[in-house]
Motif scaffolding. Structure first.
Motif, short mmCIF file in Angstrom:
data_model
loop_
_atom_site.label_atom_id
_atom_site.label_comp_id
_atom_site.label_asym_id
_atom_site.label_seq_id
_atom_site.Cartn_x
_atom_site.Cartn_y
_atom_site.Cartn_z
N ASP A 41 1.03 -1.16 -0.14
CA ASP A 41 0.08 0.03 0.14
C ASP A 41 0.94 1.39 0.07
O ASP A 41 1.99 1.20 0.60
CB ASP A 41 -0.78 0.06 1.24
N ARG A 42 0.19 2.25 -0.69
CA ARG A 42 1.13 3.58 -0.60
C ARG A 42 1.81 3.89 0.60
O ARG A 42 3.09 4.10 0.65
CB ARG A 42 0.24 4.58 -1.10
N SER A 43 0.97 3.86 1.88
CA SER A 43 1.59 4.55 2.96
C SER A 43 2.81 3.63 3.62
O SER A 43 3.80 4.06 4.07
CB SER A 43 0.57 4.63 3.78
N ILE A 44 2.52 2.27 3.27
CA ILE A 44 3.78 1.33 3.52
C ILE A 44 5.02 1.37 2.87
O ILE A 44 5.96 1.50 3.26
CB ILE A 44 3.17 -0.12 3.90
N SER A 45 4.79 1.40 1.33
CA SER A 45 5.91 1.65 0.60
C SER A 45 6.61 2.88 0.66
O SER A 45 7.73 2.89 0.80
CB SER A 45 5.20 1.64 -1.05
N ARG A 46 5.78 4.11 1.02
CA ARG A 46 6.52 5.10 1.09
C ARG A 46 7.27 5.27 2.67
O ARG A 46 8.51 5.46 2.66
CB ARG A 46 5.25 6.31 1.48
N TRP B 213 6.20 18.17 0.10
CA TRP B 213 5.64 17.66 1.64
C TRP B 213 4.31 17.07 1.06
O TRP B 213 3.96 16.25 1.38
CB TRP B 213 5.38 18.44 2.79
N SER B 214 3.44 18.16 0.22
CA SER B 214 2.03 17.84 0.00
C SER B 214 2.11 16.62 -1.07
O SER B 214 1.14 15.68 -0.96
CB SER B 214 1.56 19.04 -1.03
N LEU B 215 3.02 16.78 -2.04
CA LEU B 215 3.07 15.53 -3.03
C LEU B 215 3.26 14.12 -2.60
O LEU B 215 2.76 13.19 -2.65
CB LEU B 215 4.24 15.95 -4.02
N LEU B 216 4.16 14.20 -1.38
CA LEU B 216 4.53 12.99 -0.71
C LEU B 216 3.51 12.39 0.23
O LEU B 216 3.38 11.22 0.39
CB LEU B 216 5.67 13.33 -0.06
N SER B 217 2.70 13.60 1.02
CA SER B 217 1.87 13.14 2.05
C SER B 217 0.46 13.06 1.73
O SER B 217 -0.11 12.22 2.28
CB SER B 217 1.86 14.15 3.32
N LEU B 218 0.08 14.08 0.93
CA LEU B 218 -1.33 13.94 0.61
C LEU B 218 -1.97 12.72 0.09
O LEU B 218 -1.33 12.01 -0.66
CB LEU B 218 -1.93 15.19 -0.18
N PRO B 490 -6.33 -0.49 8.20
CA PRO B 490 -5.42 -1.47 7.76
C PRO B 490 -4.78 -2.14 8.79
O PRO B 490 -4.66 -1.59 9.97
CB PRO B 490 -4.37 -0.73 7.03
N ALA B 491 -4.69 -3.57 8.69
CA ALA B 491 -3.98 -4.26 9.79
C ALA B 491 -2.81 -3.66 10.03
O ALA B 491 -2.18 -3.03 9.24
CB ALA B 491 -3.80 -5.65 9.62
N PRO B 492 -2.46 -3.59 11.38
CA PRO B 492 -1.04 -3.05 11.86
C PRO B 492 -0.07 -3.50 11.27
O PRO B 492 0.26 -4.81 11.13
CB PRO B 492 -1.04 -3.30 13.38
N THR B 493 0.83 -2.78 10.61
CA THR B 493 2.10 -3.24 9.93
C THR B 493 3.19 -3.56 10.78
O THR B 493 3.03 -2.87 11.98
CB THR B 493 2.49 -2.38 8.78
N PHE B 494 3.96 -4.27 10.78
CA PHE B 494 5.25 -4.29 11.73
C PHE B 494 6.26 -4.09 10.85
O PHE B 494 6.96 -4.90 10.21
CB PHE B 494 5.32 -5.95 11.99
#
Lengths: 98, 722
Positions: A41-46, B213-218, B490-494
């Motif tokens: 997913d984007r947030s994880i990849s990032r 920051w916007s391009l990367l965060s939003l 989303p399930a918590p990632t580790f």
């Protein structure tokens, strides 16, 4: 198995890369590899990329948790553990035997 | 520019495990104040520090790997960094993981803020054979780079001098010139006008940084205050880029890392690398067999500490509270004021500080595990198990601590990074059977299962074992259900850094544990005190004059009788206990207990148990002393024979006994599942930052408890149990 890929001849290795698409989760313990792409997913990849896992970066699997998951990677001079589920979506080229 | 001229704010930012908090504590000397960021429960720790020419306020920013934000919590750091009060940022970089730390430093520099890089853990880097040319780094980043060893307080003066130097700058130093791919630069130039509308007055460098920051965060974020026009533009640019086979995230991040790699390769070398000690320690600590053994031993130690080591201190505090109550009761005239002070206020303060030993111990332990690096290994070892119920590996220590007491356990959830994961853990762990439930189990088991056996075990032992098993099953199930319903996502990632092992500083462990305790005493303590007074009032008022007059007459009669003084004292004590019982029955709580009886009958309880349950809200073990008053026995504990006798003899209005093995099990199940603990409510309020979460916790646990007891009692009757 992916762990043996370093012994394959070049032609076979190309086939292996295209068809088998080895991921970080397929690496044997201690094996090094180069990241090809990250498809979470984007947030994880990032997050993974910002922690330094970028196509071209070398990683090594240094440890597997006692219960088999997660796995511990060595990347850019530090240790990062990820679950196999994420590792399976990080495509790699296993390094050839030194 | 700065509303509080004279005390500019200096932010201490850095990766988790970079030694950021250690550096903060070393600079502030433990004089820090902990506050809260408005709206969210992220601690805002600040301290005033004197430089040679002026005072500055140091602010400890939550640990982060980048400025990219996905949640309001992560946004805090970004907000703080662009706030007008921020005059400079100290970016703490672990010298042993230079590239990753410098990624954050680069982002900070791109935003135009003056930065001082504190190159921490230089001693460890030197031991590894690493050589770093700080002058080169300093030049390429446009920021002073100061080597420090925070744990040994080395380099602190040089660091503060560098900070002062940045404050004295008249014009900003140019940001490092990182050149992004042309296509990305085109995207940025489209965003710049929108950012200018959003943040008028920003420098061109800041505007460019916000566009990046916007391009990367939003997109798919839950950030606040971002204008829609900017959001839409980012979405369109991203879709267009992806349609062309580009990945803007990758372009930005890879360009930055390429730049960093170049600087680092020029500035550092390791001609003779030494293997790290951590590797060798980890070969044992995460070994398939030894790893699990060490894990079990460490967890057992925590468990033992919370149960056994804390006990003398808890007993001491309880004794002190009781002594103070006796002292005050003796020196104040009888009456409402005396009761309010003794039963309300002193009891309330006692109810708060009684948690101090367990909180201090747990946080000293967690601090040690966290600072030494083992907590990450705990999560690594146990994550496989926690993943199954949708929890993070870091939820294990809080859950385990829940066996001792939910209060420190809820506070321990703050080691879990994501708020959603933290909330799920916090809402499930009060179902762990805490030590305050044990006296209730023992009373019930002693009352209804005395001498009974089940196969070749004692029935009481089987019941106790069943309670603890049920508690684990229900806790994990509740976590899984809450994760899927109330807090979906989303399930918590580790993704967890395994920091190198380090020996923690005792002083910092103590400062942090003490800080946690102080937050609890102030924030949760006031709620607990208020609720104790409220409960006291419910159990005490209204008072019946008729009962008071009748008993004072009876006491007068006893006084006139020609009795041995011991005999007279015994009679008066019995009269006092009966009076307390009658007064309690017609207090608000007593009436409420009566009113609840129709609801309580289907689960096997009567009004007296109902009053006990109301009283137990102060703390579960208070159930026993409340029952003592209800049954007119006076002072009592779980081993008390008269109370067990009174419970066995208690009858419903139709003459059937109240306490049977079946209603006993029903009562234990009720206490296991119900949120009969105002301190839990108070601490969940503190840690979640909103009343809605403790309200939900109380509601769902009460429904669960009633349903559980109903199934046990009615189901048991169907199968012919009494």
């Amino acid at each position: 198995m992916a762990g043996n890929s370093k012994r394959f001849a070049n032609e076979k290795e190309i086939h292996y890369q295209l068809v088998m698409k080895p991921s970080l989760a397929d690496l044997a313990l201690g094996q090094a590899a180069e990241i090809v792409s990250i498809d979470c997913d984007r947030s994880i990849s990032r997050r993974l990329m910002e922690m330094g896992l970028i196509p071209g970066t070398e990683v090594r699997v240094v440890r597997v948790a006692p219960l088999g998951d997660p796995i511990e990677l060595r990347v850019r001079d530090y240790a990062l553990s990820v679950r196999r589920a994420e590792a399976a979506r990080i495509a790699v080229v296993p390094a050839r035997a030194a | 520019m700065n509303p509080r001229a004279g005390t500019p704010e200096i932010l201490i930012a850095g990766n988790p495990n970079s030694g950021k908090s250690t550096l903060f504590n070393a600079l502030s000397g433990g004089s820090a104040r902990v506050g809260n960021y408005p709206g969210v429960t992220v601690d805002r720790t600040t301290a005033t520090v004197r430089l040679s020419a002026r005072q500055v306020a140091l602010v400890d920013v939550p640990g982060m790997y980048s400025l990219t934000a996905n949640s309001p919590e992560e946004q805090l750091a970004v907000d703080a960094l662009v706030a007008s009060e921020t005059r400079a940022v100290v970016c703490v970089v672990d010298a042993t993981t230079l590239q990753r730390g410098l990624y954050l430093a680069l982002q900070l520099r791109e935003s135009g803020v003056p930065v001082v890089v504190a190159l921490n853990m230089m001693d460890a880097a030197e031991r590894m054979g690493l050589r770093i040319d700080t002058d080169h780094l300093s030049e390429s980043f446009g920021a002073p780079v100061v080597p420090v060893v925070a744990t040994k307080r080395q380099g602190l003066d040089a660091l503060l001098n560098a900070v002062e130097g940045q404050l004295g700058l008249t014009s900003p130093v140019d940001a490092p010139s990182v050149s992004y791919p042309a296509a990305l630069e085109a995207d940025l130039s489209e965003l710049v006008p929108l950012v200018e509308q959003w943040r008028p007055g920003a420098s061109s460098q800041q505007t460019r940084a916000v566009a990046l920051w916007s391009l990367l965060s939003l997109d798919e974020d839950s950030l606040r205050g971002v204008p829609d026009s900017l959001r839409i533009a980012v979405q369109e640019l991203r879709s267009a880029a992806i349609a062309q086979g580009r990945n803007p995230d990758l372009e930005i991040i890879a360009t930055r890392y390429a730049w960093i790699e170049e600087q680092v390769s020029r500035a550092s070398s390791n001609p003779d690398p030494k293997p790290s000690v951590s590797e060798r320690i980890d070969n044992v600590l995460t070994h398939p067999v030894f790893g699990l053994v060490v894990f079990a031993i460490v967890m057992f130690l925590i468990f033992e500490a919370l149960f056994t080591w804390a006990e003398p201190a808890i007993g001491f505090i309880e004794g002190l509270t009781a002594a103070l109550q006796g002292q005050v009761a003796g020196s104040l005239p009888d009456g409402v004021l005396q009761d309010l002070i003794v039963e309300g206020i002193i009891a309330g303060v006692g109810n708060v500080i009684v948690f101090a030993p367990q909180i201090l111990l747990l946080f000293l332990f967690i601090g040690f595990l966290e600072d030494s690096g083992y907590l990450a290994r705990v999560a690594f070892v146990i994550d496989r198990v926690m993943k199954g119920v949708g929890l993070h590996g870091k939820a294990f220590v809080p859950l385990l601590s829940g066996f001792a007491c939910a209060i420190p356990a809820v506070m321990a959830t703050r080691t879990i990074e994501r708020r959603r994961d933290r909330l799920v853990t916090m809402l499930a762990l009060p179902l762990m059977s805490c030590s305050a439930r044990l006296p209730v189990y023992i009373l019930v088991v002693g009352t209804v299962f005395a001498g009974a056996t089940l196969w070749w075990f004692s029935a009481g032992a089987v019941a106790l074992f069943a309670m603890y098993t049920l508690s684990v099953v229900v806790t994990l199930t509740a976590a899984a259900v809450i994760r899927r319903t109330i807090l979906p996502g989303p399930a918590p990632t580790f993704m967890l850094e395994m920091p190198p092992y380090r020996w923690p500083s005792a002083q910092i462990l103590w400062i942090n544990a003490w800080r946690r305790l102080r937050i609890f005493l102030v924030d949760a303590g006031t709620i607990i005190l208020a609720m104790t007074v409220l409960l006291w009032a419910l159990l005490s008022f209204p008072k019946s004059d008729e009962i008071a007059v009748r008993y004072s007459q009876e006491r007068a009669t006893v006084a006139q009788m020609d009795l041995h003084p011991d005999e007279a004292a015994r009679l008066v004590a019995a009269l006092n206990a009966r009076e307390a019982s009658e007064q309690l029955e017609q207090s608000v709580a007593g009436r409420f207990g009566h009113a609840l009886e129709p609801v309580l009958r289907p689960i096997g309880f009567d009004w007296q148990i109902g009053v006990g349950i109301i009283g137990a809200f102060a703390a579960r073990e208070v159930f026993i002393s409340t029952l003592g008053v209800v049954f007119g026995i006076g002072e009592t504990d779980q081993e008390n024979k008269p109370l067990r006798q009174a419970l066995r003899e208690a009858r419903h209005s139709d003459g059937t006994p109240v306490m049977t093995p079946l209603s006993g099990v029903s009562l234990m199940v009720f206490f296991l599942l119900a949120c009969q603990c105002m301190s839990t409510i108070a601490v969940v309020r503190r840690e979640s930052g909103a009343w809605k979460w403790p309200a939900f916790l109380f509601a769902y646990m009460t429904v669960l408890a009633y349903t559980g007891s109903f199934l046990v009692y009615q189901g048991g009757r169907l199968f012919g149990f009494e």
